[in-house]
Scaffold this motif. Structure first.
Motif, PDB file in Angstrom:
ATOM      1  N   THR A  66       0.832  -1.205   0.000  1.00  0.00           N
ATOM      2  CA  THR A  66       0.000   0.000   0.000  1.00  0.00           C
ATOM      3  C   THR A  66       0.867   1.255   0.000  1.00  0.00           C
ATOM      4  O   THR A  66       0.622   2.196  -0.758  1.00  0.00           O
ATOM      5  N   VAL A  67       1.887   1.282   0.854  1.00  0.00           N
ATOM      6  CA  VAL A  67       2.793   2.442   0.926  1.00  0.00           C
ATOM      7  C   VAL A  67       3.486   2.665  -0.412  1.00  0.00           C
ATOM      8  O   VAL A  67       3.608   3.796  -0.894  1.00  0.00           O
ATOM      9  N   ILE A 109       4.904   8.792   4.805  1.00  0.00           N
ATOM     10  CA  ILE A 109       3.955   8.867   3.683  1.00  0.00           C
ATOM     11  C   ILE A 109       3.818  10.303   3.192  1.00  0.00           C
ATOM     12  O   ILE A 109       3.772  10.572   1.987  1.00  0.00           O
ATOM     13  N   GLY A 110       3.773  11.264   4.133  1.00  0.00           N
ATOM     14  CA  GLY A 110       3.707  12.674   3.754  1.00  0.00           C
ATOM     15  C   GLY A 110       4.939  13.113   2.985  1.00  0.00           C
ATOM     16  O   GLY A 110       4.833  13.814   1.968  1.00  0.00           O
ATOM     17  N   GLY A 111       6.112  12.686   3.449  1.00  0.00           N
ATOM     18  CA  GLY A 111       7.353  13.038   2.756  1.00  0.00           C
ATOM     19  C   GLY A 111       7.419  12.448   1.361  1.00  0.00           C
ATOM     20  O   GLY A 111       7.782  13.133   0.392  1.00  0.00           O
ATOM     21  N   PHE A 112       7.058  11.197   1.234  1.00  0.00           N
ATOM     22  CA  PHE A 112       7.066  10.504  -0.061  1.00  0.00           C
ATOM     23  C   PHE A 112       6.098  11.187  -1.028  1.00  0.00           C
ATOM     24  O   PHE A 112       6.436  11.491  -2.182  1.00  0.00           O
ATOM     25  N   GLY A 113       4.890  11.478  -0.526  1.00  0.00           N
ATOM     26  CA  GLY A 113       3.886  12.125  -1.373  1.00  0.00           C
ATOM     27  C   GLY A 113       4.265  13.537  -1.755  1.00  0.00           C
ATOM     28  O   GLY A 113       4.081  13.955  -2.910  1.00  0.00           O
ATOM     29  N   GLY A 114       4.815  14.301  -0.813  1.00  0.00           N
ATOM     30  CA  GLY A 114       5.203  15.681  -1.093  1.00  0.00           C
ATOM     31  C   GLY A 114       6.287  15.788  -2.150  1.00  0.00           C
ATOM     32  O   GLY A 114       6.220  16.643  -3.049  1.00  0.00           O
ATOM     33  N   ALA A 115       7.281  14.908  -2.059  1.00  0.00           N
ATOM     34  CA  ALA A 115       8.348  14.907  -3.060  1.00  0.00           C
ATOM     35  C   ALA A 115       7.806  14.486  -4.427  1.00  0.00           C
ATOM     36  O   ALA A 115       8.200  15.033  -5.462  1.00  0.00           O
ATOM     37  N   GLY A 116       6.887  13.514  -4.433  1.00  0.00           N
ATOM     38  CA  GLY A 116       6.272  13.087  -5.686  1.00  0.00           C
ATOM     39  C   GLY A 116       5.476  14.205  -6.336  1.00  0.00           C
ATOM     40  O   GLY A 116       5.528  14.401  -7.563  1.00  0.00           O
ATOM     41  N   ILE A 131      -0.396  11.598  -6.993  1.00  0.00           N
ATOM     42  CA  ILE A 131      -0.926  10.874  -5.832  1.00  0.00           C
ATOM     43  C   ILE A 131      -1.985   9.860  -6.255  1.00  0.00           C
ATOM     44  O   ILE A 131      -2.877  10.162  -7.033  1.00  0.00           O
ATOM     45  N   ASN A 132      -1.860   8.645  -5.730  1.00  0.00           N
ATOM     46  CA  ASN A 132      -2.908   7.637  -5.914  1.00  0.00           C
ATOM     47  C   ASN A 132      -3.986   7.891  -4.870  1.00  0.00           C
ATOM     48  O   ASN A 132      -3.856   7.499  -3.700  1.00  0.00           O
ATOM     49  N   ALA A 133      -5.038   8.575  -5.278  1.00  0.00           N
ATOM     50  CA  ALA A 133      -6.063   9.047  -4.339  1.00  0.00           C
ATOM     51  C   ALA A 133      -6.679   7.917  -3.518  1.00  0.00           C
ATOM     52  O   ALA A 133      -6.948   8.074  -2.318  1.00  0.00           O
ATOM     53  N   LYS A 134      -6.894   6.778  -4.147  1.00  0.00           N
ATOM     54  CA  LYS A 134      -7.527   5.648  -3.459  1.00  0.00           C
ATOM     55  C   LYS A 134      -6.786   5.285  -2.179  1.00  0.00           C
ATOM     56  O   LYS A 134      -7.382   5.089  -1.116  1.00  0.00           O
ATOM     57  N   TYR A 135      -5.460   5.205  -2.269  1.00  0.00           N
ATOM     58  CA  TYR A 135      -4.656   4.796  -1.121  1.00  0.00           C
ATOM     59  C   TYR A 135      -4.478   5.940  -0.126  1.00  0.00           C
ATOM     60  O   TYR A 135      -4.565   5.741   1.087  1.00  0.00           O
ATOM     61  N   VAL A 136      -4.246   7.144  -0.628  1.00  0.00           N
ATOM     62  CA  VAL A 136      -3.978   8.279   0.247  1.00  0.00           C
ATOM     63  C   VAL A 136      -5.219   8.658   1.055  1.00  0.00           C
ATOM     64  O   VAL A 136      -5.117   8.961   2.245  1.00  0.00           O
ATOM     65  N   ILE A 137      -6.406   8.633   0.429  1.00  0.00           N
ATOM     66  CA  ILE A 137      -7.641   8.970   1.150  1.00  0.00           C
ATOM     67  C   ILE A 137      -7.884   7.971   2.283  1.00  0.00           C
ATOM     68  O   ILE A 137      -8.284   8.352   3.396  1.00  0.00           O
ATOM     69  N   THR A 138      -7.620   6.700   2.017  1.00  0.00           N
ATOM     70  CA  THR A 138      -7.777   5.681   3.060  1.00  0.00           C
ATOM     71  C   THR A 138      -6.834   5.953   4.219  1.00  0.00           C
ATOM     72  O   THR A 138      -7.230   5.903   5.394  1.00  0.00           O
ATOM     73  N   ILE A 139      -5.569   6.249   3.901  1.00  0.00           N
ATOM     74  CA  ILE A 139      -4.573   6.521   4.944  1.00  0.00           C
ATOM     75  C   ILE A 139      -4.974   7.734   5.774  1.00  0.00           C
ATOM     76  O   ILE A 139      -4.928   7.712   7.011  1.00  0.00           O
ATOM     77  N   ILE A 140      -5.393   8.812   5.109  1.00  0.00           N
ATOM     78  CA  ILE A 140      -5.776  10.033   5.814  1.00  0.00           C
ATOM     79  C   ILE A 140      -7.017   9.809   6.678  1.00  0.00           C
ATOM     80  O   ILE A 140      -7.101  10.304   7.808  1.00  0.00           O
ATOM     81  N   GLU A 274      -3.892  -4.082   9.640  1.00  0.00           N
ATOM     82  CA  GLU A 274      -2.874  -4.783   8.843  1.00  0.00           C
ATOM     83  C   GLU A 274      -3.538  -5.818   7.953  1.00  0.00           C
ATOM     84  O   GLU A 274      -3.145  -6.000   6.793  1.00  0.00           O
ATOM     85  N   HIS A 275      -4.570  -6.485   8.464  1.00  0.00           N
ATOM     86  CA  HIS A 275      -5.295  -7.489   7.682  1.00  0.00           C
ATOM     87  C   HIS A 275      -5.894  -6.873   6.418  1.00  0.00           C
ATOM     88  O   HIS A 275      -5.926  -7.505   5.358  1.00  0.00           O
ATOM     89  N   PHE A 276      -6.337  -5.617   6.536  1.00  0.00           N
ATOM     90  CA  PHE A 276      -6.937  -4.929   5.391  1.00  0.00           C
ATOM     91  C   PHE A 276      -5.932  -4.040   4.647  1.00  0.00           C
ATOM     92  O   PHE A 276      -6.320  -3.202   3.840  1.00  0.00           O
ATOM     93  N   ALA A 277      -4.639  -4.244   4.918  1.00  0.00           N
ATOM     94  CA  ALA A 277      -3.542  -3.564   4.209  1.00  0.00           C
ATOM     95  C   ALA A 277      -3.588  -2.042   4.372  1.00  0.00           C
ATOM     96  O   ALA A 277      -3.212  -1.306   3.461  1.00  0.00           O
ATOM     97  N   ILE A 278      -4.024  -1.577   5.545  1.00  0.00           N
ATOM     98  CA  ILE A 278      -4.112  -0.137   5.787  1.00  0.00           C
ATOM     99  C   ILE A 278      -2.953   0.295   6.682  1.00  0.00           C
ATOM    100  O   ILE A 278      -2.844  -0.172   7.821  1.00  0.00           O
ATOM    101  N   PRO A 279      -2.074   1.176   6.192  1.00  0.00           N
ATOM    102  CA  PRO A 279      -0.974   1.658   7.042  1.00  0.00           C
ATOM    103  C   PRO A 279      -1.502   2.693   8.033  1.00  0.00           C
ATOM    104  O   PRO A 279      -1.869   3.795   7.647  1.00  0.00           O
TER     105      PRO A 279
END
Length: 337
Positions: A66-67, A109-116, A131-140, A274-279
């Motif tokens: 996911t990350v 995750i913020g650092g990785f996304g900001g540089a991207g 940004i892959n919105a699907k993953y980032v929205i879940t994380i946020i 973790e079971h649902f792959a959410i960081p």
């Protein structure tokens, strides 16, 4: 081809994992230290053992995947990853120095996304296209959901325990709950290792893919999880005493019974996500759990002034890390023109 830049990125990623260990050690040892179940040295050693034990169980690397997907592949370069790591390490050390239990996970995750996003803008695209919105929205969303889930579960566990043990002698009950805290803190450390080590695994994986050492979608080399779990365990052994004080006593006074409830709730929440792959953030989760046990006594048992300051740190972590990473990336870009 293995380049010197790739080596630097991998070393920084392992360094971040080590810092994550001592920054987040408080999550799993604060309550057993504050209730005097273990000495600080015994507590960090106990936590480190179970941090590493997670290596043998969490073999699917779902959180790492996911990350790795939070930034669109075409905008991932070694310079992007380097900038993200520099920003994440800087913010982690800053919050550790001031005793703020911020999230190492969201910093990364913020650092990785900001540089991207900075890379996307320099390429002529919009920032959000990186940004892959699907993953980032879940994380946020789990910045809010993880502590709330931890809080609800800890309230339920605390009330169940109180009702089951209402006729027990206080001295006998406290003796047993101190023993049970060894189990609950081990479970939390185990879940912490399984969740947090995987985030750095995802970063190292995308780095070696970006360097064309392995093809996209190839299995993760076995040395990556081994090194990451080792680094976070060694980091945990060095402790994070500034944050231990905040987590163990400043949010609410924690008894052995409440320590068992909070740690069990935290471990359950981390295992579920973790079971649902959410960081998710271990820090946010255990903080919510500690607040939950405080609420079972009375609302005023929670020191809301301290809690509000922690929430501000949570809110700021991703955007501050993202902006810092973007600035670092711009500097790197200028020197590589």
């Amino acid at each position: 081809m293995v380049t010197s830049l790739l080596v630097i990125v991998v070393i920084l990623a392992i360094g971040f994992d080590y810092i994550n260990g001592f920054h987040d050690a408080a999550n799993s040892i604060a309550t057993i230290v504050s209730t005097k179940v273990l000495s600080p040295f015994q507590a960090v050693l106990w936590a480190a053992i179970f941090n590493f034990a997670a290596y043998f169980y969490f073999t699917d690397h779902k959180v790492a995947n996911t990350v790795a997907k939070t930034v669109v592949e075409q905008y991932i370069t070694l310079h992007v990853i380097l900038a993200g790591l520099v920003a994440a390490i800087t913010w982690n050390l800053f919050t550790w120095y001031y005793g703020i239990p911020s999230s190492s996970s969201h910093t990364l995750i913020g650092g990785f996304g900001g540089a991207g996003m900075a890379n996307a803008m320099l390429s002529g695209a919009t920032a959000l296209s990186a940004i892959n919105a699907k993953y980032v929205i879940t994380i946020i969303s789990f910045i809010v959901l993880a502590p709330v889930i931890g809080m609800i579960i800890s309230v339920i566990i605390t009330l169940i325990i109180i009702n089951i043990c209402r006729k027990a002698r206080p001295a006998t009950a406290e003796k047993w709950f101190k023993r049970l805290q060894l189990v609950s803190s081990a479970a939390l450390s185990f879940a912490h290792g399984g969740n947090d080590a995987q985030k750095v695994m995802g970063i190292i994986y995308v780095a070696i893919v970006a360097s064309k050492v392995i093809a996209p979608g190839a299995p993760m080399p076995e040395w990556i999880p081994l090194v990451c779990y080792s680094a976070i365990s060694i980091g945990t052994m060095t402790g994070g005493w500034r944050i231990v004080k905040t987590m163990g006593s400043r949010i609410t006074k924690v008894t052995p019974l409440e320590g068992v409830a909070a740690e069990t709730a935290g471990a359950f929440t981390l295992g579920l996500t973790e079971h649902f792959a959410i960081p998710v953030s271990t820090t946010h989760t255990i903080t919510g759990s500690i607040i939950g046990v405080g609420l079972t006594k009375r609302v005023s048992a929670v020191r809301w002034g301290v809690t509000i300051n922690l929430i501000w740190a949570w809110i700021l972590t991703i955007p501050v890390s993202a902006v810092l990473a973007a600035l670092v990336y711009l500097v790197i870009h200028l020197f590589n023109k």
